[in-house]
Design an enzyme around this catalytic site. Structure first.
Site, short mmCIF file in Angstrom:
data_model
loop_
_atom_site.label_atom_id
_atom_site.label_comp_id
_atom_site.label_asym_id
_atom_site.label_seq_id
_atom_site.Cartn_x
_atom_site.Cartn_y
_atom_site.Cartn_z
N TYR A 159 0.23 58.60 -0.81
CA TYR A 159 2.02 57.99 0.88
C TYR A 159 1.49 59.89 0.18
O TYR A 159 2.63 60.37 -0.15
CB TYR A 159 2.47 58.11 0.03
CG TYR A 159 2.29 55.82 0.74
CD1 TYR A 159 2.88 54.87 1.44
CD2 TYR A 159 1.54 55.29 -0.43
CE1 TYR A 159 1.91 54.13 1.29
CE2 TYR A 159 0.98 54.04 -0.75
CZ TYR A 159 1.77 53.13 0.59
OH TYR A 159 0.62 51.61 0.21
N HIS A 217 -3.93 48.04 1.21
CA HIS A 217 -2.89 47.18 2.16
C HIS A 217 -1.83 48.22 2.88
O HIS A 217 -2.10 49.79 3.24
CB HIS A 217 -1.78 46.41 1.48
CG HIS A 217 -0.87 47.52 0.24
ND1 HIS A 217 -1.19 47.94 -0.27
CD2 HIS A 217 0.12 47.66 0.72
CE1 HIS A 217 -0.74 48.79 -1.26
NE2 HIS A 217 0.43 48.83 -0.28
FE LIG Z 1 1.90 50.53 -0.74
#
Ligand SMILES: [Fe+2]
Length: 305
Positions: A159, A217
């Site tokens: 991320y 996801h």
């Molecule tokens: Fe996640």
């Protein structure tokens, strides 16, 4: 010690007070201490085991992995199930998109777009993902002006913000639905990821005979005035861990079909230079109910600063 002796000792501790207390905190800690004493007695926990656990908690905090272990032990999903039950009991409309865990990787302040957005900065050459749909109320009416906050990992399972090699807010956007309640975005297909292999979360999971893998996801907060804010994720279908998520986040209704497109003519029509996938997904929001928490849960979150 027998149960009465344990209760008497716990009362000696919890009854010690010389100033006004926060009653809620006191009630929870009192109960937790009693339960801990009972557990130590019942399971004959040795001092070595106890101090080892204390050391573990210290390491967990130092590694900033509390937010990882909580879902890993199913606690975050348990809180979701309790909130579902409270909403049912309060008469909230049924038929909304299921909630699921937030996880620890949301960052506020992502760029805002109207109707559509491109999430990736063009440096990730993974499969292109085109996702879109509508935000609806439980009667199927579109919700214009809803905020769709989306964040997901890159093809390596990392991320932005937490992974400093990515540009700021890469794969993070807020999209405001158009007058027909529509949103859409272009991005790259995320990969699943795992707990850091040498971190305290994986250490405990290994002791429990468990893996620390998440399926691919995409996270969402979906909000609009007058509606209960939705915290959810969709799973990428066919990921080997879709039904074996260490964080217990997979729920029925959150695994949309993924269509993979490889035909050169279709790629040309779409104006893309490599295979792409499409996902269609509508979010359904129930109206807010007075007396319930209708916003995103308050908790400390990472910031981009
Ligand atoms: Fe996640």
């Amino acid at each position: 010690m027998n149960k009465t002796q344990i209760q008497d000792f716990a009362k000696r501790i919890t009854g010690t007070q010389s100033a006004p207390a926060n009653e809620r905190v006191k009630a929870v800690v009192d109960r937790m201490l009693l339960d801990l004493f009972v557990l130590i007695e019942d399971m004959d926990v040795t001092p070595e085991e106890f101090w080892s656990a204390c050391n573990y908690v210290t390491e967990l905090g130092k590694s900033n992995e509390v937010g990882l272990l909580v879902p890993g032990l199913g606690i975050e999903h348990f809180l979701d199930l309790r909130q579902d039950e409270k909403e049912r009991a309060a008469g909230m409309e049924v038929g909304g998109t299921p909630r699921t865990i937030e996880g620890p990787l949301y960052v506020a302040g992502a760029p805002v777009s109207q109707g559509e957005a491109r999430l990736d900065d063009g440096t990730d050459d993974g499969e292109i993902l085109l996702m879109g749909g509508r935000v609806l109320d439980t009667r199927g009416n579109p919700v214009p002006g809803a905020k769709v906050e989306v964040w997901h990992a890159n093809t390596r399972g990392n991320y932005s913000v937490f992974d400093q090699s990515q540009s700021p807010f890469n794969l993070r956007r807020t999209i405001v639905t158009d007058c027909e309640g529509c949103y859409r975005f272009r991005s790259v297909m995320p990969s699943g990821y795992s707990c850091p292999p040498d971190g305290p979360t994986q250490t405990l999971l290994t002791l429990l005979g468990r893996h620390g893998h998440r399926p691919a996801h995409i996270h969402f907060f979906v909000s609009a005035p007058g509606f209960r804010t939705l915290t959810t994720q969709i799973n990428i279908k066919d990921d080997p861990h879709t039904h074996d998520d260490f964080a217990f986040a997979t729920r029925d209704g959150l695994i949309p079909d993924v269509v993979h497109h490889t035909d050169p003519a279709v790629l040309r029509d779409m104006g893309v230079d490599r295979p792409f996938a499409t996902i269609a997904f509508d979010f359904t929001l129930p109206h807010a109910v007075e007396g319930l928490t209708n916003a995103v849960v308050e908790r400390a979150r990472a910031s981009a600063a």
